[in-house]
Enzyme design. Structure first.
Site, short mmCIF file in Angstrom:
data_model
loop_
_atom_site.label_atom_id
_atom_site.label_comp_id
_atom_site.label_asym_id
_atom_site.label_seq_id
_atom_site.Cartn_x
_atom_site.Cartn_y
_atom_site.Cartn_z
N ASP A 155 48.68 50.62 27.90
CA ASP A 155 47.66 49.82 28.56
C ASP A 155 46.31 50.50 28.34
O ASP A 155 46.24 51.50 27.60
CB ASP A 155 47.99 49.65 30.06
N PRO A 156 45.22 49.99 28.94
CA PRO A 156 43.92 50.62 28.65
C PRO A 156 43.85 52.09 29.04
O PRO A 156 43.01 52.84 28.53
CB PRO A 156 42.93 49.80 29.47
N GLU A 203 47.52 45.56 25.13
CA GLU A 203 46.26 45.96 25.78
C GLU A 203 45.66 47.17 25.07
O GLU A 203 45.46 48.24 25.64
CB GLU A 203 46.47 46.23 27.28
N HIS A 274 39.53 40.87 36.65
CA HIS A 274 39.01 40.45 35.35
C HIS A 274 37.99 39.34 35.40
O HIS A 274 37.85 38.59 34.45
CB HIS A 274 40.17 40.12 34.42
N GLU A 299 48.83 37.56 29.84
CA GLU A 299 49.36 38.04 31.12
C GLU A 299 48.47 37.52 32.24
O GLU A 299 47.25 37.66 32.17
CB GLU A 299 49.34 39.57 31.20
N ASP A 310 60.98 45.76 48.05
CA ASP A 310 61.96 46.71 47.52
C ASP A 310 61.78 48.15 47.99
O ASP A 310 62.52 49.03 47.58
CB ASP A 310 62.00 46.65 45.98
N ASN A 314 53.35 47.67 46.86
CA ASN A 314 52.91 46.72 45.85
C ASN A 314 51.42 46.84 45.54
O ASN A 314 50.63 47.25 46.40
CB ASN A 314 53.21 45.29 46.31
N SER A 413 59.37 48.45 41.96
CA SER A 413 58.44 47.45 41.44
C SER A 413 57.22 47.33 42.35
O SER A 413 57.35 47.23 43.56
CB SER A 413 59.13 46.09 41.34
N ASP A 416 56.89 42.91 42.97
CA ASP A 416 57.97 42.00 43.36
C ASP A 416 57.45 40.79 44.15
O ASP A 416 58.07 39.75 44.15
CB ASP A 416 59.06 42.75 44.14
#
Ligand code: CA
Length: 681
Positions: A155-156, A203, A274, A299, A310, A314, A413, A416
């Site tokens: 990624d970046p 990316e 973004h 994406e 989970d 997050n 995750s 999730d």
């Protein structure tokens, strides 16, 4: 996404929230233990989606489901809208019937440690792409392969070299990448996987496979592209970058100058990071006009809840996010986000080729509710599965390869709650958005239930207010759908805002109000007229460092995390952070000067310094105010503001005054400074 986004995405300290009141359940093995106890409310919601009329005929709807196989191996189950359990073929058939045309799989060269233990994040090697791709092909879906050309996430923030290429020169990496791509695509082809798009890197704004130089990076793109043309002459080649707020024109020029052979210029677009939808459309239109290439959103995602499912905190959560004006955090909010982003890319016109959702199937292995019965056992079971099957974002085994992130934060995750299946694996109606966008699926009789109040505005004395006034407000319908309503401002009222001070402005909604009786509704807006800022470009909105004398390139004016507007003074340094940003002014009358600034950031270490010093060079007197940074978007304000206990600085006409921001901290520190203000009291 720079350092802050990394910490936001991958901050995975376990959150034990006591506020949840859902029913718990569980046992102590790694099989799903909780699905029968899930709340049914989310999965009974039917979403409302307007038909998109201007989709190009070959437009592709789809999603990245790279984690599916590892979640499935971990023992979690997926269910269709009728509650029927799905095997892998059934899962991909459901995606197809939900309106998807294509699924995307990331591929890492060698995501295993020296003992063969998986790094996590789905342990996405070529075999997992073949296994899932075979099933997807059977379901009639196209397949996109997303080569990261790394052994783990690219990624970046990081583009780590695969272990096997570590000792290679850039030109050796070229031939290694070409043969790796060729061999991988031959395996997919031999297995009958219907690969129609191949992404050369993920990316890759800041590099690929450890290469950062643009010419060398383009040579790697070209090597990958050659292999695609050779093995799969009908497939399209994609290049992928991370944000339409980045300088895509310069990126595209590099691709032209280096004669990179590709078909699709792809972008990620996450609404929190973004920019606006208007900018997404404009940036991708500019690129397609410039290059003649197709453009895609590769994406995007949105959360249907702020809860965690989970036991791994997050990215979008109660801790990080308050109510968003644009989309609600709900199943309908996901449908609104998917259809709005799809509409925005479709608005580019014929070059628009598609829009993919990121990881609709990355659900919890077991639904974890910290307040529930056997919560500890469920969390233990999840941790075991993340280690054994790679179903979390990283396992502990990745720490050797990725010591800075996985080595510190490995776990489950962080997305999730952005899946299009609930925590128990039941399909949400937002999954059908892909089909609904072609057909339309509008609920009848919706009623406006609330108007999202516009954010207060601040402007300087003497400035025209009109550029600051929103021309629309967002309203929420009773199904939690957010809509845009046009407004008209009361000019006579605005004309009275003539002095420094706080005002309330009123506007009238001029669109028809769903469920309304035709009576116009008024909306209020707080307006703060500030004294004239003596600093040039104190809000950084000139988009560059105009007015400021910045001592080191580790700091500069960028679009990263502004407090207000589009720009801020951003800093980040691999080594120790140390810089100043200053201006000098001359007092034109006698008086008292007040000042303030806002800052956010982190990783600066104990005892870091972030302060503003205002000094009257003629008298030698000075005042200063500092903040302690406490995390991403945790904005601090200080200066001679009420309650800060900091005095104003006395000046006489003709005195020279320096205003200096002084910053120092540990290696890896990052942050932004915005709304810097110096004025007569
Ligand atoms: Ca989570």
């Amino acid at each position: 996404m720079k350092k802050k986004a990394l910490s936001a995405l991958l901050t995975v300290a376990l959150v034990i929230s006591s506020a949840l009141s859902l029913v718990g359940c569980g046992n102590d093995n790694t099989t799903p233990v909780c699905t029968e106890m899930m709340s049914t409310s989310d999965r009974e919601i039917s979403v409302s989606v307007s038909r998109i009329d201007n989709l190009p005929s070959d437009f592709l709807m789809g999603a990245d489901v790279s984690s599916y196989l590892s979640i499935d191996k971990s023992g979690a189950h997926y269910y269709d809208h009728e509650g029927k359990e799905l095997d892998m073929d059934g899962f991909f058939a459901l995606l197809k019937s939900s309106g998807m045309d294509i699924v995307r799989f990331r591929v890492w060269n060698d995501p295993y440690d020296e003992k063969g233990r998986g790094y996590g994040g789905g342990n996405c090697d070529i075999q997992s792409a073949i296994d899932m791709g075979t099933s997807a092909t059977k379901a009639g879906l196209q397949v996109m392969i997303d080569f990261h050309y790394s052994d783990f996430w690219a990624d970046p923030n990081k583009q780590m070299t695969p272990k096997g290429w570590a000792a290679m020169s850039a030109s050796d990496k070229e031939s290694a990448l070409e043969s790796y791509t060729r061999e991988s695509l031959i395996k997919l082809k031999d297995a009958g996987v219907n690969v129609t798009i191949v992404s050369i890197g993920n990316e890759t704004d800041n590099g690929m496979s450890g290469v950062t130089d643009w010419t060398q990076k383009c040579a790697l793109y070209k090597a990958g592209s050659r292999a695609v043309r050779e093995v799969l002459p009908d497939a399209l080649v994609a290049i992928h970058y991370s944000s339409p707020e980045h300088d895509y024109v310069t990126y595209a020029q590099h691709l032209i100058d280096n004669k990179v052979d590709y078909d699709i210029f792809g972008t990620s677009y996450y609404p929190y990071w973004h920019g606006s939808l208007e900018n997404l459309t404009a940036a991708m239109k500019e690129i397609s006009d410039m290059t003649g290439k197709r453009v895609m959103v590769l994406e995007t995602s949105w959360a249907y809840t702020l809860e965690d499912g989970d036991g791994n905190a997050n990215t979008v959560s109660h801790e990080e996010n308050s109510d968003d004006p644009y989309y609600s955090f709900s199943v309908q909010g996901q449908a609104d986000e998917i259809s709005s982003v799809t509409q925005a890319i479709a608005d580019v016109g014929d070059p628009a080729l598609g829009c993919l959702y990121w990881e609709p199937a990355w659900i919890p292995v077991n639904y974890y509710n910290p307040a529930g019965r056997d919560a500890d056992k469920i969390l233990e079971a999840n941790k075991k599965a993340w280690e054994k099957y790679g179903s979390g974002w990283a396992s502990s085994y990745a720490s050797g390869y990725d010591p800075e992130d996985a080595g510190v934060y490995y776990g489950g995750s962080a997305v999730d709650n952005q899946a299009l299946f609930d925590f128990g694996g039941y399909a949400l109606d937002s999954l059908n958005t892909f089909r609904y966008m072609r057909e339309g699926h509008q609920a009848e009789g919706l009623v406006l239930s609330q108007i999202i109040m516009p954010k207060p505005i601040s402007l300087e004395y003497g400035e025209d207010i009109h550029p600051y006034l929103p021309m629309t407000v967002r309203g929420e319908l009773d199904n939690r759908q957010r809509i845009t309503l046009r407004v008209e401002w009361d000019e006579a009222e605005l004309a009275g805002f003539t002095d420094v001070g706080e005002y309330t402005a009123h506007c009238t909604i001029i669109d028809e109000i769903p469920g309304g009786d035709g009576t116009p509704r008024k909306v209020m807006l707080k307006v703060n007229i500030l004294p004239q800022n003596l600093l040039v470009n104190g809000d950084m909105e000139k988009g560059d460092a105009s007015g400021w004398n910045i001592s080191d390139p580790m700091a500069g004016v960028t679009t990263d995390d502004p407090y207000r507007g589009s720009y801020s003074l951003h800093f980040w340094s691999e080594g120790a952070v140390s810089f100043t940003a200053s201006q000098t002014i001359t007092a034109d009358v006698d008086g008292e000067l007040i000042f303030s600034f806002k800052a956010q950031g982190g990783d600066m270490g104990d005892g870091h310094v972030l302060k503003a010093v205002v000094k009257n060079e003629s008298t030698g007197e000075s005042v200063e105010a500092s903040v302690t940074l406490s995390g991403w978007q945790k904005w601090q304000e200080t200066g001679s503001i009420p309650d800060a206990g900091i005095n104003a600085l006395h000046v006489s006409a003709g005195d020279k005054v320096t205003f200096e921001i002084v910053v120092s901290g540990s290696a890896g520190g990052w942050g932004t400074i915005d709304d810097v203000f110096l004025a007569y009291k």
